[in-house]
Design an enzyme around this catalytic site. Structure first.
Site, short mmCIF file in Angstrom:
data_model
loop_
_atom_site.label_atom_id
_atom_site.label_comp_id
_atom_site.label_asym_id
_atom_site.label_seq_id
_atom_site.Cartn_x
_atom_site.Cartn_y
_atom_site.Cartn_z
N HIS A 11 -3.42 9.79 1.54
CA HIS A 11 -2.81 8.80 0.41
C HIS A 11 -1.67 7.86 0.95
O HIS A 11 -0.76 8.27 1.59
CB HIS A 11 -2.22 9.68 -0.76
CG HIS A 11 -1.25 8.88 -1.80
ND1 HIS A 11 -2.16 7.89 -2.48
CD2 HIS A 11 -0.13 8.80 -2.25
CE1 HIS A 11 -1.28 7.24 -3.36
NE2 HIS A 11 -0.14 7.94 -3.08
N ASP A 13 1.26 5.32 0.50
CA ASP A 13 2.25 4.48 0.09
C ASP A 13 2.40 3.42 0.86
O ASP A 13 3.02 3.95 2.11
CB ASP A 13 3.32 5.49 -0.31
CG ASP A 13 3.03 6.44 -1.41
OD1 ASP A 13 2.60 6.03 -2.34
OD2 ASP A 13 3.17 7.66 -1.27
N ASP A 123 -2.50 8.70 -8.24
CA ASP A 123 -1.03 8.61 -8.28
C ASP A 123 -0.41 7.56 -9.06
O ASP A 123 0.66 7.46 -9.09
CB ASP A 123 -0.41 8.61 -6.73
CG ASP A 123 0.85 9.43 -6.90
OD1 ASP A 123 0.92 10.27 -7.67
OD2 ASP A 123 1.73 9.32 -5.96
N HIS A 334 2.85 2.33 -7.86
CA HIS A 334 3.82 3.27 -8.75
C HIS A 334 5.10 3.13 -8.47
O HIS A 334 6.14 2.96 -9.19
CB HIS A 334 3.09 4.51 -9.03
CG HIS A 334 2.92 5.39 -7.81
ND1 HIS A 334 2.00 5.16 -6.96
CD2 HIS A 334 3.85 6.32 -7.10
CE1 HIS A 334 2.07 6.11 -5.94
NE2 HIS A 334 3.30 6.78 -6.18
#
Length: 862
Positions: A11, A13, A123, A334
């Site tokens: 994941h 970010d 997410d 997000h």
């Protein structure tokens, strides 16, 4: 025996408490390791690259020489990519942004290989009810999600998820997140002990014997030893059979099990098992407003203008527009759009959005200049181009700023008929800032700067009309304004008493709304993730703090301006002590156009206090248990008070499911007799308080000073994110907010929806002064004084007019904002008209009417 599908992934970010520069540096070494491990062991893979192609873009920006290695592994299916460009938060960003995210993500995948056919959303802070519709429009039949689900929505972690338009996707939930099986031991014995509680949780809600096991985490190294370890576990126990798998293989196995899946329709915003952080809808409202402004500028102004000019023979700068969209979408993750970042990252997010607006406005200015240059004047004076983005002819009011040395001027159309206008703001302008030739002058040239409201009629659909500014000529009507003490037209009346308390009367049905637009300031003991009221809050309204009221009545509209100096606490400590030791200066200008059945409200706040939240209240006196808000390409019905509030503490939810909700730009509460609707510009949050369930509270701003904090009333336990100070999130300084308030006299009927669309506004005015910061050579083309690209007789709301992504065609899109199907209407254009999907592929099934919460898209080839 249960089959456990190992999904190896990362994941990624791009930014959070660290910057995108940090992320790219880590990504370089992560990808170097991943590529080498996969090349060394051909049994490894597939590896999910987080479902977003921006990871590839970022990696190749620091390692362009590795493109061939990456391409080879993608072609082999060892690395799976897409379908998204970035992992956005779907409850905050707009419908066109979500559409372009998939469109550009698929374009990237076509360059490197096939897109992963999974709507992978690991997410997002909650899941939009519209996600199945978006995925189906791109021929994606499966979704994998995390946050927002609980058994109160649907009892199993595998289900058929349906949008309101009928679109369905088979959905699998990662009930404990994408990192539930991270950092597994290499040793089978230790791994078995580690996996036992993980798999017990993973199978708790599973409908079948097929189980997902996601192995990876945020920016974590590839756990390349895990597959071999699980092979050994297969030999040592018979409760689980581990397979090296992919999401597609999992869904195929799920289908082969022939188990009927439960069905679910609606959004997923339950925070039972994982926080969805309802405060992000209003965190860093300055960033939210910028993003909304950029989305609207691109889809409702720049792209329609470029489409028009392209049909007139001017170039369409596709890559420049795509670049703006991509930079915007880098701010849509997000954390990024949520504002739950370090101050440094929030500054970078804001800069990207501001940079996108700068480029968009420059493209608009240049294209309006080129358009005006080609139009042969039919009257004396400076040309005014009125551009209408909507596919219906428009009549209404449009703002125009002019600079003139003259006291008198008038505006006429091509036939010499005079147009009415009203000066709404006037000042002086140093013209050396505007005119490049004057910048080196030793003397200052001052002009009048007049912001006009201009009345225009019959502006062609998806087209323009040419008007003319004649200076030194008196207007043929009384342009003077008079003092006013109330606002009134054919439909509405707004009055204020000596305290500044406002009362709105809907003259159509004699319904009265007392104390409308009241401002209430309360404490915020939360962080960038969550609003949190202090344990003993002190609410302060604007009543009793009025400084002045003034009003004007003009030829086109009337306005009231109220100024308050609210005595409020400086911070949480002062609020706890009931000490009003600071002042909040607030100005509100309410405008009622003579031709409109709604109020336009502008609120300015000089935010000099900390740890607080400011809301504006719309008391409806409607005794209903539900209300409605807009969502991407549609409308959603919500409970005024979530029933789960009665049980969240007993069930130890991670967060309270409070009635703090997201919207795109609209919220309304109504019955057959009365109601109110707010249409906002960039304000994404509203609340319905438990003690006043007939009142819509629109959040203007909230100020907090921490990225994360622990032990809050609405979010008990650990801190979210990092416990880092974020003083910039107190957003000190001047802030400006806009919303329109529409009284509802006959429910959500056709007239109401037409007013909502008009209140959003799609008319743009541009004055051809001959001044420009940048010069271009004449293009030599001649354009008519008025022109229309196409028209669409439809009740749908306008979404975009643009050039097709991969062909020389135009794409026009509308959407159904109502709760009932609407007719498509008729598109008229000088070309072949074809219904298409959001992916701009031919539509295989065509409904007789546009379903609720659905877009309608047409491609026009010439």
């Amino acid at each position: 025996m249960k089959t456990v599908h190992l999904i190896q992934h990362t994941h990624w970010d791009r930014e959070w408490y660290f910057t995108e520069n940090d992320s790219k540096a880590v990504l370089y070494y992560f990808m170097e390791d991943l590529l080498q491990r996969l090349e060394d062991d051909p049994t490894l893979g597939p590896f999910v690259l987080d479902g977003q192609t921006v990871v590839i873009e970022d990696y190749l920006s620091v390692a362009p020489h590795q493109e061939n290695r990456l391409r080879k592994l993608i072609a082999q299916g060892r690395i799976t990519i897409g379908p998204w460009y970035t992992q956005s938060d779907f409850l905050v960003v707009g419908a066109e942004s979500i559409t372009r995210n998939l469109l550009l993500g698929h374009a990237d995948c076509q360059r490197f290989g096939d897109a992963m056919p999974i709507g992978y959303v690991p997410d997002s802070f909650g899941q939009s009810a519209q996600l199945p519709m978006f995925l189906q429009q791109f021929a994606i039949d499966h979704a994998v999600i995390w946050r927002g689900w609980s058994e109160h929505n649907v009892p199993h972690s595998e289900f058929s998820w349906q949008s309101a338009d009928g679109s369905k996707v088979t959905t699998a939930v990662l009930p404990w997140g994408y990192g539930c099986a991270k950092w597994l031991p290499d040793d089978p014995q230790h791994a078995q002990k580690t996996l036992e509680p993980i798999l017990a949780k993973q199978t708790r809600f599973s409908l079948t014997d097929q189980v997902l096991l996601p192995n990876g985490n945020d920016q974590s190294p590839f756990e390349y030893r895990v597959p071999a370890m699980l092979d050994q576990l297969n030999q040592q126990q018979d409760q689980y059979h581990f397979v090296r798998s992919s999401f597609s293989q999992f869904f195929q196995a799920l289908e082969n099990s022939n188990v009927a899946l439960p069905e679910y329709q609606g959004e997923l915003i339950s925070p039972k098992y994982m926080r969805i952080h309802r405060g992000i809808f209003s965190t860093r409202v300055d960033i939210k407003q910028l993003n909304a402004r950029l989305e609207q500028t691109l889809s409702q102004h720049l792209e329609p203008l470029l489409a028009l000019n392209w049909r007139l023979g001017l170039p369409y700068p596709q890559y420049a527009v795509d670049s703006i969209w991509r930079e915007a979408m880098k701010s849509h993750a997000h954390d990024s759009i949520g504002g739950c970042n370090s101050d440094r990252v929030n500054a970078m997010v804001k800069n990207r959005l501001e940079s996108g607006l700068e480029m968009a406005h420059q493209l608009i200015d240049l294209n309006m200049k080129m358009l005006a240059e080609g139009i042969s004047a039919r009257q004396d004076g400076k040309k005014i181009i009125i551009f209408n983005a909507r596919p219906q002819a428009s009549t209404g009011l449009v703002e125009l700023t002019i600079f003139t040395p003259e006291q008198d001027f008038r505006v006429i159309d091509g036939e010499g008929n005079e147009c009415r206008w009203q000066i709404v703001e006037e000042g002086r302008q140093d013209m050396s800032i505007i005119v490049q030739e004057l910048s080196n002058s030793t003397e200052t040239t001052w002009y009048r700067k007049c912001k006009l409201l201009l009345e225009v009629r019959d502006i062609p659909a998806c087209g323009y009309q040419t008007l003319y500014l004649q200076e030194g000529v008196s207007a043929g009507f009384n342009s003077e304004t008079e003092l006013a003490v109330k606002l009134e037209n054919e439909w509405l009346r707004l009055e204020t008493d000596e305290r500044g308390v406002l009362t709105l009367t809907d003259k159509r049905n004699q319904q009265i709304y007392h104390n409308i637009l009241q401002l209430v300031d309360g404490g915020d003991a939360g962080d960038n993730y969550n609003y949190s009221p202090p344990f003993d809050d002190w609410l302060v309204s604007n009543e009793g703090f009025l400084v002045s009221v003034s009003g004007t009545q003009g030829s086109l509209q009337s306005s009231l301006t109220l100024n308050w100096k609210m005595a409020v606490p400086q911070d949480l400590a002062a609020r706890n002590e009931r000490r009003a030791d600071a002042q909040l200066d607030v100005s509100m200008t309410i405008t009622l156009a003579h031709s409109n059945a709604w109020l336009d409200v502008n609120i300015s706040v000089n935010n000099t206090v900390r740890d607080h939240r400011l809301q504006v209240l719309l008391p409806t006196n409607v005794q209903q248990h539900i209300h409605f808000a807009d969502q991407p390409f549609g409308l959603i019905e919500r409970h005024n008070q979530p029933p789960e509030m009665a049980l969240w503490q007993d069930e130890q939810w991670t967060e309270a499911p409070v009635a703090l909700y997201p919207m795109q730009s609209q919220v309304m509460m109504f019955d057959t007799q009365r109601g109110l609707c707010a249409v906002t510009e960039g304000l994404r949050e509203y609340q319905i308080n438990e003690n006043s369930q007939d009142t819509l509270a629109v959040t203007l701003l909230r100020s907090v000073g921490w990225l994360g904090q622990a032990n809050m009333p609405y979010r008990p336990g650990r801190a979210s994110g990092m416990v880092l100070p974020s003083p910039d999130s107190q957003i000190q300084g001047m802030h400006h907010f806009k919303l329109s308030v529409l009284p509802m006299n006959n429910g959500a009927d056709k007239s109401f929806w037409r007013d909502v669309e008009r209140a959003r506004g799609h008319l743009h005015a541009w004055l051809a002064t001959g001044w420009s910061r940048f010069r271009t050579n004449p293009h030599g083309r001649v354009f008519p004084p008025h022109y229309s690209v196409l028209s669409w007789d439809s009740e749908l709301h306008f979404s975009v007019l643009k050039k097709a992504q991969h062909s020389d065609a135009l794409v026009v899109r509308g959407w159904n904002p109502t709760a009932q199907p609407l007719p498509y209407g008729t598109v008229k254009a000088n070309g072949k008209i074809t219904p298409v999907t959001l992916a701009e592929t031919a539509l295989q099934t065509h409904h007789e009417a546009v379903p609720t919460c659905a877009p309608a898209t047409f491609a026009i080839t010439f």
